[in-house]
Design an enzyme around this catalytic site. Sequence first.
Site, PDB file in Angstrom:
ATOM      1  N   ASP A 183       2.499  -7.353   3.632  1.00 45.83           N
ATOM      2  CA  ASP A 183       3.836  -7.266   4.065  1.00 45.83           C
ATOM      3  C   ASP A 183       4.788  -8.088   2.665  1.00 45.83           C
ATOM      4  O   ASP A 183       4.942  -9.683   3.122  1.00 45.83           O
ATOM      5  CB  ASP A 183       4.063  -8.600   5.277  1.00 45.83           C
ATOM      6  CG  ASP A 183       5.348  -8.505   5.668  1.00 45.83           C
ATOM      7  OD1 ASP A 183       6.450  -7.900   5.566  1.00 45.83           O
ATOM      8  OD2 ASP A 183       5.508  -9.231   6.586  1.00 45.83           O
ATOM      9  N   ASP A 188       8.197  -9.357   8.450  1.00 43.13           N
ATOM     10  CA  ASP A 188       7.953  -8.485   9.605  1.00 43.13           C
ATOM     11  C   ASP A 188       6.967  -8.193   9.925  1.00 43.13           C
ATOM     12  O   ASP A 188       7.309  -7.913  11.089  1.00 43.13           O
ATOM     13  CB  ASP A 188       9.827  -6.884   9.733  1.00 43.13           C
ATOM     14  CG  ASP A 188       8.739  -6.214   8.651  1.00 43.13           C
ATOM     15  OD1 ASP A 188       7.614  -6.561   8.183  1.00 43.13           O
ATOM     16  OD2 ASP A 188       8.819  -5.190   8.545  1.00 43.13           O
ATOM     17  N   ASP A 192       4.028  -2.904   3.501  1.00 41.15           N
ATOM     18  CA  ASP A 192       5.647  -1.804   3.019  1.00 41.15           C
ATOM     19  C   ASP A 192       5.169  -1.741   1.902  1.00 41.15           C
ATOM     20  O   ASP A 192       4.758  -2.023   1.728  1.00 41.15           O
ATOM     21  CB  ASP A 192       7.052  -2.891   3.029  1.00 41.15           C
ATOM     22  CG  ASP A 192       6.968  -4.264   2.950  1.00 41.15           C
ATOM     23  OD1 ASP A 192       6.383  -4.677   1.811  1.00 41.15           O
ATOM     24  OD2 ASP A 192       7.487  -5.321   3.459  1.00 41.15           O
ATOM     25  N   ASP A 236       0.418  11.241   2.154  1.00 41.22           N
ATOM     26  CA  ASP A 236      -0.341  11.720   3.323  1.00 41.22           C
ATOM     27  C   ASP A 236       0.356  12.854   3.901  1.00 41.22           C
ATOM     28  O   ASP A 236       1.665  12.724   3.569  1.00 41.22           O
ATOM     29  CB  ASP A 236      -0.800  10.961   3.964  1.00 41.22           C
ATOM     30  CG  ASP A 236      -1.612  11.203   5.211  1.00 41.22           C
ATOM     31  OD1 ASP A 236      -1.994  12.405   5.602  1.00 41.22           O
ATOM     32  OD2 ASP A 236      -2.379  10.325   4.954  1.00 41.22           O
ATOM     33  N   HIS A 292      -8.700   5.552   8.137  1.00 43.92           N
ATOM     34  CA  HIS A 292      -8.205   5.206   9.281  1.00 43.92           C
ATOM     35  C   HIS A 292      -8.705   5.368  10.528  1.00 43.92           C
ATOM     36  O   HIS A 292      -8.104   5.092  11.328  1.00 43.92           O
ATOM     37  CB  HIS A 292      -6.298   5.225   8.589  1.00 43.92           C
ATOM     38  CG  HIS A 292      -6.303   7.002   8.748  1.00 43.92           C
ATOM     39  ND1 HIS A 292      -6.640   7.379   7.886  1.00 43.92           N
ATOM     40  CD2 HIS A 292      -5.284   7.037   9.398  1.00 43.92           C
ATOM     41  CE1 HIS A 292      -6.430   8.498   7.976  1.00 43.92           C
ATOM     42  NE2 HIS A 292      -5.665   8.718   9.265  1.00 43.92           N
ATOM     43  N   ASP A 293      -9.715   6.178  10.454  1.00 46.54           N
ATOM     44  CA  ASP A 293     -10.031   6.594  11.752  1.00 46.54           C
ATOM     45  C   ASP A 293     -11.379   6.662  12.136  1.00 46.54           C
ATOM     46  O   ASP A 293     -11.623   6.749  13.781  1.00 46.54           O
ATOM     47  CB  ASP A 293      -9.957   8.801  11.726  1.00 46.54           C
ATOM     48  CG  ASP A 293      -8.580   9.167  11.747  1.00 46.54           C
ATOM     49  OD1 ASP A 293      -7.263   8.233  12.103  1.00 46.54           O
ATOM     50  OD2 ASP A 293      -7.846  10.317  10.984  1.00 46.54           O
TER      51      ASP A 293
HETATM   52  C1  NOJ Z   1      -5.661  13.245  10.835  1.00 45.34           C
HETATM   53  C2  NOJ Z   1      -5.264  11.448  10.828  1.00 45.34           C
HETATM   54  O1  NOJ Z   1      -6.565  11.299   9.736  1.00 45.34           O
HETATM   55  C3  NOJ Z   1      -5.428  10.528  12.190  1.00 45.34           C
HETATM   56  O2  NOJ Z   1      -4.976   9.426  11.437  1.00 45.34           O
HETATM   57  C4  NOJ Z   1      -4.280  11.484  12.486  1.00 45.34           C
HETATM   58  O3  NOJ Z   1      -4.252  10.707  13.565  1.00 45.34           O
HETATM   59  C5  NOJ Z   1      -3.915  12.679  12.624  1.00 45.34           C
HETATM   60  N1  NOJ Z   1      -4.864  13.617  12.270  1.00 45.34           N
HETATM   61  C6  NOJ Z   1      -3.346  14.237  13.871  1.00 45.34           C
HETATM   62  O4  NOJ Z   1      -2.151  13.910  12.830  1.00 45.34           O
END
Ligand code: NOJ
Length: 522
Positions: A23, A27, A31, A100, A320-321
């Site tokens: 950051d 904030d 960024d 992305d 990130h998922d």
């Molecule tokens: C896959 C992405 O990796 C995830 O983070 C997102 O929530 C879904 N697609 C919907 O865009």
Amino acid sequence: MTDDFLWWQDGVIYQIYPRSFADSDGDGLGDLPGIMARLDYLQELGVDAIWLSPFYPTPDKDFGYDISDYQDVDPRFGSLADFDRLVEEAHRRGIRLILDMVLNHTSDQHAWFQEARRSRDDARRDWYIWRDQPNNWQAAFGGPAWTLDPLTGQYYLHSFTKEQPDLNWRNPLVRQALLDVFRFWLERGADGFRLDVFNAYFKHPHLPDNPRKLGLRGFDRQHHIYDMDQPEMMPLLNELRHLLDTYPERYAVGETYMATPQKTVSYCGPDKLHAAFSFDFTSSNLLYPWNAVWVRQKIEGREDVFGAAGIWPTTVMSNHDLPRAASRYSRGAGDDAQAHMAMALLLTLRGTPFIYYGEEIGMRDIALKRSEILDPPGKKFWPFYKGRDGCRAPMQWDASAQAGFSTVQPWLPLHPDYPLRNVEAQRADPGSLFNFTKKLLALRKEMPALRRGDLVFLEDTPPSVLAYRRETAGEEVLVAINFGHSPASFRLPDGKWEVVLASGTPEPPGSLGPGQVCVMTN
Ligand code: NOJ
């Protein structure tokens, strides 16, 4: 490094979740200027490219994966001028930039959807998918995939949250507009793209019900045969590839939705995507535990499919998922042995490695109370599923207040282990995961066998040991990993083997301590 080094094939890609990396303006949100200030770090680590999760304007219903303008930067993350500077500064250090592209859906705040929902005969109406009655499709984040829009009395399709309406890729104007988005960023210097759930762009034209099957949640209780993987995807990939190939060395990697190695390779090739994720190592669980047998099965499974098809694989341990690999596999807070193993696999298997920010210091997921959960599926499915906030905590740079990430309280809590687990501390510790990762990245640069070499398993190893050679004509590297709790030894192939890198206390070639990784050359 050899002359034929192709950045997306031989190189290593580092994923940054921009709001959690650095950051610069106090904030609490990371960024683009923050990332720029950390480029020297990434260069020191030795990565070749950065994949930036979305930084476009967004109302944050899915934390950036709901985009309200494809051709701008959200002011909280910076400006287009910052982006241009980031490209320039990254390129100056030999680091490429992958963006992305979230093109299956927009945000409901995107001007296109705002116009589309005005009336049934609006010029933009057909940019989205509308029906008088819903079919049985389910949204991945829970509930039906259709929401009634009261103004016009029709339902619109959304594969994720209801604030993420799916675009109608069958409309030639939509296709044109979205290909223009690629052009826009290519012209600004983007080197490649990560395509969010690309294989869901096209739905069956008649939107039939999906057949049912057994499963836990609504989404898992159907075969997804009509809401993804439609044949129209192939010509679109041909067109996209043609566009990318009009620029030098550009790249596209697809996030294969509901991936299998077979499905993944079908979307890759010289006139399709360069690569797509198959997520081979992210699904171990109680039934399929993280051990030498499971990992070997997974490697063999993908080697068979990718090898036969002549497609270059990708390797992912964290993103990130998903819960971070270090959280999935570690046996306690202080145990970094499993994180070393996961990193060794990531960087020595055949395929392009994707490192998730913080993976190089073994960052763990944060634990959140229900009231702190921000991620929509986490809110919906608590306590059965707690969402994805855990793996999105701020980067742990040093032991100062806010971990060197920000000067104020960050958007998600810091992991409480940051005073001990941070970049600065690990830099100073020769036995840290950070230094192991850095050395392994340097070895990959030096040794073509680690990048392009064939992969051959060593047989006759004890059940807890996974060992394989990577070999090219004239060069051999041996990687051995002991998944067990006790020391193990194995017979080395003929040759004069020398340990070039090991986790933990050094052992002679052919011996491994509990949870030890060893890389040898001949
Ligand atoms: C896959 C992405 O990796 C995830 O983070 C997102 O929530 C879904 N697609 C919907 O865009």
